[in-house]
Each structure stands twice: as structure tokens, then as C-alpha cells.
Design an enzyme around this catalytic site. Structure first.
Site, PDB file in Angstrom:
ATOM      1  N   THR A 273      42.021  43.202  37.823  1.00 13.01           N
ATOM      2  CA  THR A 273      42.242  44.491  37.181  1.00 13.01           C
ATOM      3  C   THR A 273      42.735  44.222  35.766  1.00 13.01           C
ATOM      4  O   THR A 273      43.822  43.673  35.574  1.00 13.01           O
ATOM      5  CB  THR A 273      43.282  45.323  37.940  1.00 13.01           C
ATOM      6  OG1 THR A 273      42.789  45.570  39.258  1.00 13.01           O
ATOM      7  CG2 THR A 273      43.522  46.659  37.247  1.00 13.01           C
TER       8      THR A 273
ATOM      9  N   LYS B 292      51.579  46.212  35.064  1.00 12.74           N
ATOM     10  CA  LYS B 292      50.504  45.908  34.111  1.00 12.74           C
ATOM     11  C   LYS B 292      49.438  47.002  34.170  1.00 12.74           C
ATOM     12  O   LYS B 292      48.999  47.528  33.135  1.00 12.74           O
ATOM     13  CB  LYS B 292      49.888  44.548  34.471  1.00 12.74           C
ATOM     14  CG  LYS B 292      48.583  44.216  33.808  1.00 12.74           C
ATOM     15  CD  LYS B 292      47.890  43.026  34.507  1.00 12.74           C
ATOM     16  CE  LYS B 292      47.544  43.313  35.951  1.00 12.74           C
ATOM     17  NZ  LYS B 292      46.147  43.322  36.331  1.00 12.74           N
TER      18      LYS B 292
ATOM     19  N   LYS C 249      39.741  51.940  38.721  1.00 14.11           N
ATOM     20  CA  LYS C 249      40.916  51.255  39.282  1.00 14.11           C
ATOM     21  C   LYS C 249      42.208  51.817  38.689  1.00 14.11           C
ATOM     22  O   LYS C 249      43.205  51.990  39.402  1.00 14.11           O
ATOM     23  CB  LYS C 249      40.815  49.745  39.020  1.00 14.11           C
ATOM     24  CG  LYS C 249      41.999  48.921  39.518  1.00 14.11           C
ATOM     25  CD  LYS C 249      42.118  48.918  41.031  1.00 14.11           C
ATOM     26  CE  LYS C 249      43.374  48.194  41.506  1.00 14.11           C
ATOM     27  NZ  LYS C 249      43.302  46.727  41.455  1.00 14.11           N
TER      28      LYS C 249
END
Lengths: 295, 295
Positions: B96, B239, B171
Site C-alpha cells: 500500500t 502511513k 485501498k
């Protein structure tokens, strides 16, 4: 116990009462507005002319009403339940009201030798119709056991969680989870839609992983269809969040997300959407970002 | 396409690579630390001495690494993939990373006639082990079709969502939903536990109604067991939330809940729990309320 009094034929109450009839119970209904009563009569129910009249005919009374003042009115108001109720009857309140009010009502009923269970539900109108509600019950275990066959006609997951008020407390936890979950869903919908990726494909894939939830599967499709009809109303969720935040205040529990979501719903009220479904939360986020989610 | 290069044998990568072996693929692995490589070799994989060495032996390379700098390093660093890769190979990045970085990397690979798919996953280590991941794929449809049998060995819901970067954008939506959902779950746990109602009973009943979610079913039990081992790490979710908020900033999308949850995770970092599981969010709420959730 084969005859049940049922008070409150709203979005949730009506399908729940219908499921009781389907399960073979003889149901006597009382409701403020007439069309729902007529519908129930056409399905085999009878109707009472007042809560008092209803109480005289049964030993189990179920109510599912918007809030504590409504519950108190049918119980203790003029021609209320309390005027007609038989001793040792069980009053089952399936409304969502504050745990404090539940205890106060329970104590007052006990003076008349009436037993009370608090048994709020979750699963929305979809679960009410399908008879798959989650029912969270507070009160004495023996009273719970007596009512279990009745609950089974309306729900699937039926748990005795503890003493009087515990059902309501559990329901508040349920609503706190829903508030956080739905706010995550709404923010993702705005992000995904404005990015230009096909929002239906996004939903298809994220609905099956670690982001999956009832809210995502059931309310996100309504949002992209601009369907704001209520399965569960904004005004009702806001009442529940108010009780959750009040209970949090009492117990010194900080709930920043719940508090934030509650504030965002004020922005939904500003659009006069209090009687729409809770998926209307999207409107507050759409206004903030000046963007409307689209297919 | 029967031979696959696999780079990154972390919490997610290792079980995914194992599922490829089980599906009959010949897998060549590369990883920073040795124990995971040895485990894969014992299961039938071979290992490469560098990403370059790996790239020379295959036409499909999968990577799943913490962040874009890691991906760039294995691709473009010394002895990187780019030095050994065969033209018309497909590079599938299941990490990701930000959608912007994905596009930059994709363009750079295209100069070497290497095709790229972004294919991040959701479902945690549980889904990775079970081979039931949700895989959200961006890139050319024809490349997606070529890789579909490979994806099928690792996931259940596999969707081509759009052009390059769309997988990553999807995502980010997934992570935004998770952040909101988990914060609702954590606030409810503190409320329910401090109220004195049995928290396991609360979970049992709310997990089946409109509050139900993957996060509630999978992480709430870990929280009440005080199990903070990572299925998915705090540092990784933070993140992802950073990228979601950055993308939001670019697109002028206000995400107040995501932003709040991201701030609460700073409080988790203050406890040096960045490498623990995302259920550690509870710690920030427990500190605020000076109360620890208990059974």
C-alpha cells in the site's frame, strides 16, 4: 403467555408485531396513528382503545417507542398501562432510552408488582422484517427465560446481558460503534467518488475485507443511490448518541469520535433531514467538501 | 507464468507466498531478513541473491513491502529489479503506497517496457493465511486478466477497479473505513466495560446486528484479551491514513473522523506501540478516560 399486548407500530414495531402474529401469538395492539393498526388487524391482530384497555387483557406487554417520555406516557399517563395492568405481568420495553430512565421506570413498576425487562434491538427495519434482530436484554434472568420464546419470534441473537438497564447500556455501545463505522464509510465514499474511481467497484471490493461492516454493506449502496428513506432515523440515532455521551460524562469516559459524529449530525438537521435515515450523515461531509457522491 | 518472483516476506507477504506455492506455482523469493526465506525454502521455494537475480528468472514479480521507498529500492536500487528484468514482464505491487507514487513508478517501469499493476490487499494476516484477501487492482485490464489466476491463489474478492493508481486509491478508502469503524469499536469498549456490564456479552450481542463489522468481530476480542500482537501494524495504518489525508487535501475533501483517529494514533506512538497491532488504538482512549478495558 400466548396473548401479547404490543404498543408502538413504527418502522421497527410494525414488522416485529407482524412476526409475533406469524409465530402464532395472539396480539393486541395500541398505536397513536390508525393506518398501522388497521394493517395489523387485517393480519389477525385485535386492537385496544387505550394502553389501560390493552393491559387488562394480557400478561405480557411489549412497547417500542421513540423515547422515555413516550414510554412513560403510555405507562403512567391518563388511561395508561398502570391503570389496567394485572399483577405479576411483565412489561418488556424494546425502545432505546437512557439506562437511568429504565431503572426509574422499572422501580416505579415494581411498586405495582409489575416486572420489567429492557430489551432494545439492533438490525434496523431490515432485521425487524426478517426476524433477525439482535436483542439485548437487561433484567432478571427468570423473566428473561419466560420471554425467550417471544423474543425468538422477532430476533436471532438474543442475549441476557445483565441486570435492569444493562440492555440499554449495551444498545448505547451498539450505537457508538455504528456512529464511528458510518462516519468512516461516509468519508471513504466522498474520497473515493471525488477521486474518479468507480465507486461501485470500490464498494464491491472493500465490502469483503477488513473494512466490511453492516453499515458499509447496507447503507453505502443507499447513499450512492441517493436513497435517504429511513431504516433508522437520524433523530433517533442522535437521541441515542446523546444518551451515550451523557453516560460517558457520568462515567468520565472521553468519546471523541462519537462526539464529532454527533456534531456532524447537527449539520444534517440544518438540512431538515432529521426524519431521514442515518445514512444522511453523508450530507454533512458532502457540504464540507462541496461535492456530491455519485455513481 | 508458472514461475513467480516474490519480494517481501513480512506479516502479509509470507502467507501469501505460501499460498502461491500451495497452488502449484514455482516461487522464487527475495527478502531482507533470512528466517522467512529459510521457511519458504523448506516449503519448496527457491531464493534469489538480489532483486536483479530474481527478475532475470521470471516474467511476473510480486512485491509487498512497507512503503514506496522500499518498493523503489528493490526496483531501482543497486542490483535492483530493473537491472535484470525481462521486457514485457509484469510487476505487481501489492504494497500500500500513495496513488501518486504508484503512477510515478509505473511510468518509470514503462520506459523499460515493464507493465505494472497496483494490487493492494485487505483482510489482514488472517485473510492472507486463509487465502481470502480482498485484492483491489489498478492498471490495464489485459494485464489484470493475465494475473487473475495468481491473485486467485491469494484472495477471494478480486476486482479490477480502474487505471493505474486506482487500486491504491481504493485501498485508501478501505483504510478510512477501518479507521472510523475501529474508533467506534474502541469507544464502545471503554463505555461498556466501565459501565460494569459484562463486556463479552455486550460483544456477543452487538456483533450480530447493525454494529457488526470485521473490526468488531476480529479486534474487539483481542482488545479484551489484551493481545496487541499485530495482524496489521499501527505504523502501517498511520502511513496509509497519511496518504488518505494527503489525497483528501489534494482533492479538497474534509475527513474529520479520519483526521481525529490519526491524531489519536499519535498517542499510541507515545506508548512506543507503533509496531503493535492497530487494535492498540484502545490505549489512547483508555488513557483519556484513565480506565483499562477488562473482561
Amino acid at each position: 403467555m400466548h396473548k401479547i399486548g404490543f404498543i408502538g407500530l413504527g418502522l421497527m414495531g410494525k414488522p416485529m408485531a407482524i412476526n409475533l402474529i406469524k409465530a402464532g401469538y395472539s396480539v393486541i395492539v395500541y398505536n397513536r396513528s390508525k393506518p398501522a393498526i388497521d394493517e395489523l388487524i387485517s393480519m389477525g391482530a385485535s386492537s385496544a382503545k387505550s394502553p389501560k384497555d390493552l393491559a387488562q387483557q394480557v400478561n405480557v406487554i411489549i412497547s417500542i417507542l421513540p423515547d422515555a417520555p413516550d414510554t412513560k406516557k403510555v405507562l403512567f399517563g391518563k388511561n395508561g398501562v398502570i391503570e389496567g395492568i394485572n399483577p405479576n405481568s411483565i412489561f418488556v420495553d424494546m425502545s432505546t432510552i437512557s439506562p437511568i430512565q429504565t431503572k426509574l421506570i422499572g422501580n416505579k413498576l415494581l411498586e405495582k408488582h409489575v416486572l420489567m425487562l429492557d430489551a432494545p434491538v439492533s438490525g434496523g427495519d431490515i432485521g425487524a422484517k426478517a426476524g433477525t434482530l439482535a436483542i439485548m436484554v437487561g433484567g432478571k434472568k427468570e423473566d428473561f427465560k419466560k420471554c425467550l420464546p417471544i423474543f425468538s419470534a422477532m430476533g436471532k441473537t438474543i442475549i441476557h446481558v445483565g441486570n435492569s438497564g444493562s440492555g440499554q447500556l449495551t444498545k448505547l455501545c451498539n450505537q457508538v460503534v455504528i456512529a464511528g463505522t458510518l462516519s468512516g464509510v461516509c468519508e471513504a465514499l466522498v474520497l473515493g467518488s471525488k477521486s474518479g474511481v468507480n465507486i461501485e467497484k470500490i464498494l464491491e471490493v472493500i465490502s469483503s475485507g477488513a473494512a466490511s461492516s453492516w453499515q458499509l454493506s447496507n447503507l453505502a449502496p443507499k447513499i450512492i443511490d441517493r436513497d435517504f428513506e429511513p431504516g433508522f432515523k437520524v433523530s433517533h440515532l442522535m437521541k441515542d448518541l446523546k444518551y451515550a455521551l451523557e453516560t460517558g460524562e457520568e462515567l468520565n469516559i472521553a468519546m471523541p469520535t462519537t462526539s464529532l459524529v454527533n456534531q456532524l449530525y447537527n449539520s444534517v438537521l440544518a438540512e431538515k433531514m432529521g426524519e431521514k435515515g442515518i445514512q444522511s450523515l453523508i450530507v454533512s461531509l458532502e457540504k464540507l467538501s462541496k461535492f456530491t457522491v455519485k455513481k
